[in-house]
Every structure is written in C-alpha cells, then in structure tokens.
Design a protein around this motif. Structure first.
Motif, mmCIF file in Angstrom:
data_model
loop_
_atom_site.group_PDB
_atom_site.id
_atom_site.type_symbol
_atom_site.label_atom_id
_atom_site.label_comp_id
_atom_site.label_asym_id
_atom_site.label_seq_id
_atom_site.Cartn_x
_atom_site.Cartn_y
_atom_site.Cartn_z
ATOM 1 N N ALA A 61 10.347 6.166 -2.173
ATOM 2 C CA ALA A 61 11.138 6.173 -0.968
ATOM 3 C C ALA A 61 12.149 7.274 -0.703
ATOM 4 O O ALA A 61 12.344 7.729 0.541
ATOM 5 C CB ALA A 61 12.102 4.931 -1.278
ATOM 6 N N LYS A 62 12.564 8.024 -1.776
ATOM 7 C CA LYS A 62 13.087 9.095 -1.753
ATOM 8 C C LYS A 62 12.483 10.279 -0.931
ATOM 9 O O LYS A 62 12.920 10.982 -0.108
ATOM 10 C CB LYS A 62 13.847 9.816 -3.100
ATOM 11 N N GLU A 63 11.261 10.488 -1.240
ATOM 12 C CA GLU A 63 10.190 11.305 -0.612
ATOM 13 C C GLU A 63 9.790 10.704 0.800
ATOM 14 O O GLU A 63 9.081 11.512 1.394
ATOM 15 C CB GLU A 63 9.079 11.457 -1.561
ATOM 16 N N GLY A 64 9.989 9.676 1.211
ATOM 17 C CA GLY A 64 9.640 9.187 2.415
ATOM 18 C C GLY A 64 8.170 8.676 2.467
ATOM 19 O O GLY A 64 7.511 8.610 3.466
ATOM 20 N N ARG A 65 7.610 8.135 1.457
ATOM 21 C CA ARG A 65 6.221 8.054 0.939
ATOM 22 C C ARG A 65 6.020 6.353 0.770
ATOM 23 O O ARG A 65 7.089 5.910 0.212
ATOM 24 C CB ARG A 65 5.600 8.766 -0.083
ATOM 25 N N LYS A 66 5.362 5.905 1.351
ATOM 26 C CA LYS A 66 4.806 4.381 1.073
ATOM 27 C C LYS A 66 4.000 4.236 -0.139
ATOM 28 O O LYS A 66 3.330 5.012 -0.544
ATOM 29 C CB LYS A 66 4.152 3.808 2.238
ATOM 30 N N MET A 67 4.389 2.842 -0.874
ATOM 31 C CA MET A 67 3.676 2.638 -1.983
ATOM 32 C C MET A 67 2.456 2.065 -1.550
ATOM 33 O O MET A 67 2.454 0.780 -0.906
ATOM 34 C CB MET A 67 4.433 1.821 -2.741
ATOM 35 N N LYS A 68 1.292 2.422 -1.799
ATOM 36 C CA LYS A 68 -0.115 1.964 -1.710
ATOM 37 C C LYS A 68 -0.506 0.955 -2.844
ATOM 38 O O LYS A 68 -0.140 1.350 -3.995
ATOM 39 C CB LYS A 68 -1.018 3.105 -1.674
ATOM 40 N N ASN A 69 -1.350 0.110 -2.463
ATOM 41 C CA ASN A 69 -1.744 -0.774 -3.683
ATOM 42 C C ASN A 69 -0.901 -1.595 -4.655
ATOM 43 O O ASN A 69 -1.016 -2.025 -5.655
ATOM 44 C CB ASN A 69 -2.559 -0.070 -4.729
ATOM 45 N N LYS A 70 0.489 -1.749 -3.987
ATOM 46 C CA LYS A 70 1.506 -2.416 -4.614
ATOM 47 C C LYS A 70 1.131 -3.724 -4.913
ATOM 48 O O LYS A 70 1.246 -4.342 -6.168
ATOM 49 C CB LYS A 70 2.920 -2.388 -3.724
ATOM 50 N N ASP A 71 0.336 -4.324 -4.154
ATOM 51 C CA ASP A 71 0.037 -5.744 -4.165
ATOM 52 C C ASP A 71 -1.057 -5.926 -5.050
ATOM 53 O O ASP A 71 -1.783 -7.088 -5.548
ATOM 54 C CB ASP A 71 -0.276 -6.404 -2.768
ATOM 55 N N LYS A 72 -1.750 -4.735 -5.626
ATOM 56 C CA LYS A 72 -3.079 -4.821 -6.417
ATOM 57 C C LYS A 72 -2.771 -4.249 -7.821
ATOM 58 O O LYS A 72 -3.517 -4.250 -8.449
ATOM 59 C CB LYS A 72 -4.154 -3.885 -5.783
ATOM 60 N N ALA A 73 -1.359 -3.976 -7.921
ATOM 61 C CA ALA A 73 -0.924 -3.455 -9.352
ATOM 62 C C ALA A 73 -1.351 -4.403 -10.469
ATOM 63 O O ALA A 73 -1.317 -5.527 -10.421
ATOM 64 C CB ALA A 73 0.396 -3.274 -9.482
ATOM 65 N N SER A 74 -1.837 -4.113 -11.616
ATOM 66 C CA SER A 74 -2.364 -4.765 -12.821
ATOM 67 C C SER A 74 -1.052 -5.282 -13.358
ATOM 68 O O SER A 74 0.129 -4.761 -13.491
ATOM 69 C CB SER A 74 -3.189 -3.867 -13.497
ATOM 70 N N SER A 75 -1.433 -6.475 -13.865
ATOM 71 C CA SER A 75 0.008 -7.007 -14.871
ATOM 72 C C SER A 75 -0.237 -6.355 -16.219
ATOM 73 O O SER A 75 -1.040 -5.852 -16.485
ATOM 74 C CB SER A 75 -0.255 -8.682 -14.917
ATOM 75 N N PHE A 76 1.126 -6.480 -16.774
ATOM 76 C CA PHE A 76 1.053 -6.206 -18.106
ATOM 77 C C PHE A 76 0.028 -6.659 -18.993
ATOM 78 O O PHE A 76 -0.815 -5.776 -19.609
ATOM 79 C CB PHE A 76 2.422 -6.312 -18.602
ATOM 80 N N ALA A 77 -0.328 -7.911 -18.949
ATOM 81 C CA ALA A 77 -1.409 -8.520 -19.744
ATOM 82 C C ALA A 77 -2.756 -7.920 -19.361
ATOM 83 O O ALA A 77 -3.718 -7.793 -20.161
ATOM 84 C CB ALA A 77 -1.357 -9.852 -19.723
ATOM 85 N N ASP A 78 -3.168 -7.372 -18.143
ATOM 86 C CA ASP A 78 -4.215 -6.958 -17.625
ATOM 87 C C ASP A 78 -4.390 -5.379 -18.634
ATOM 88 O O ASP A 78 -5.607 -5.105 -18.821
ATOM 89 C CB ASP A 78 -4.423 -6.722 -16.427
ATOM 90 N N ILE A 79 -3.483 -4.657 -18.924
ATOM 91 C CA ILE A 79 -3.482 -3.535 -19.543
ATOM 92 C C ILE A 79 -3.315 -3.553 -20.790
ATOM 93 O O ILE A 79 -4.003 -2.781 -21.621
ATOM 94 C CB ILE A 79 -2.071 -2.542 -18.908
ATOM 95 N N ASP A 80 -2.726 -4.559 -21.529
ATOM 96 C CA ASP A 80 -2.564 -4.589 -22.965
ATOM 97 C C ASP A 80 -3.684 -5.526 -23.368
ATOM 98 O O ASP A 80 -3.687 -6.747 -23.518
ATOM 99 C CB ASP A 80 -1.260 -5.209 -23.260
ATOM 100 N N THR A 81 -4.980 -4.956 -23.513
ATOM 101 C CA THR A 81 -5.920 -5.571 -23.604
ATOM 102 C C THR A 81 -6.237 -6.225 -25.190
ATOM 103 O O THR A 81 -6.659 -7.100 -25.452
ATOM 104 C CB THR A 81 -7.210 -4.563 -23.738
#
Length: 107
Positions: A61-81
């Motif tokens: 936000a500070k850089e004036g950029r939008k967050m892409k794929n925010k709705d597709k972010a993996s959950s903690f459990a998805d990464i903690d295999t």
C-alpha cells in the motif's frame, strides 16, 4: 549482437538493484523465509506468518501497489506439511516452488 545483449543485461541488473528498496522483495519478487521468521528461531509460527502478511500488505500500500492473489493465499496448515505447528525453511522453500505466483505471501 553480443554487445547489445550484454548492455541489455547490465541495464536490467542496474534496474533490479535500484528496485531493492523494498524490504519485502526477494530475488524472485517474493519475500524470503527470514522476513517471516521475525524472532529468527528458524521457524515461522502462525502468528509470524500473519504478522508478515500484514506487513507485506502495508508495504504494498505504501508503494501504491495492489496485492495480487490475496484470495488465493495458502493457509498456514497448507504450508506446514509435517503438522508440527511451525513452518520450516524447507517447507517454505517447497511451497514457494509449488506455488511460484505468490500463494505463500500474497504475491
């Protein structure tokens, strides 16, 4: 032709170096493990992942950029295999390889 190619590579390297002002950009334009491992204990907890993501949103936000794929972010459990309650460097690395478009970090 070789000279032109070399000049183009050098110019892009300079641009890349100049663009490193953001503390949230790794080489592949994604944050590194250490940027989420806030207490430097070699693992990322659910709280650290959330705090890291929040900080990344603020930085974008500070850089004036939008967050892409925010709705597709993996959950903690998805990464903690291995389901040990923490994300190791290896789990983080493997997840980034599987999801290079930023699903770990809201690319």
């Amino acid at each position: 032709m070789k000279r032109l190619l070399i000049m183009a590579l050098l110019a892009s390297a300079g641009t890349w170096a100049a663009d490193k002002s953001s503390t949230w950009k790794g080489i592949d334009n994604q944050p590194t493990f250490s940027q989420f491992d806030i207490n430097n204990d070699g693992k990322i907890t659910p709280k650290e992942l959330e705090e890291g993501r929040t900080e990344r949103i603020k930085q974008h936000a500070k850089e004036g950029r939008k967050m892409k794929n925010k709705d597709k972010a993996s959950s903690f459990a998805d990464i903690d295999t291995n389901r040990d309650g923490a994300i190791s460097k290896e789990e983080f690395r493997i997840h980034k390889i599987k999801y290079p478009q930023g699903c770990v970090t809201f690319g």
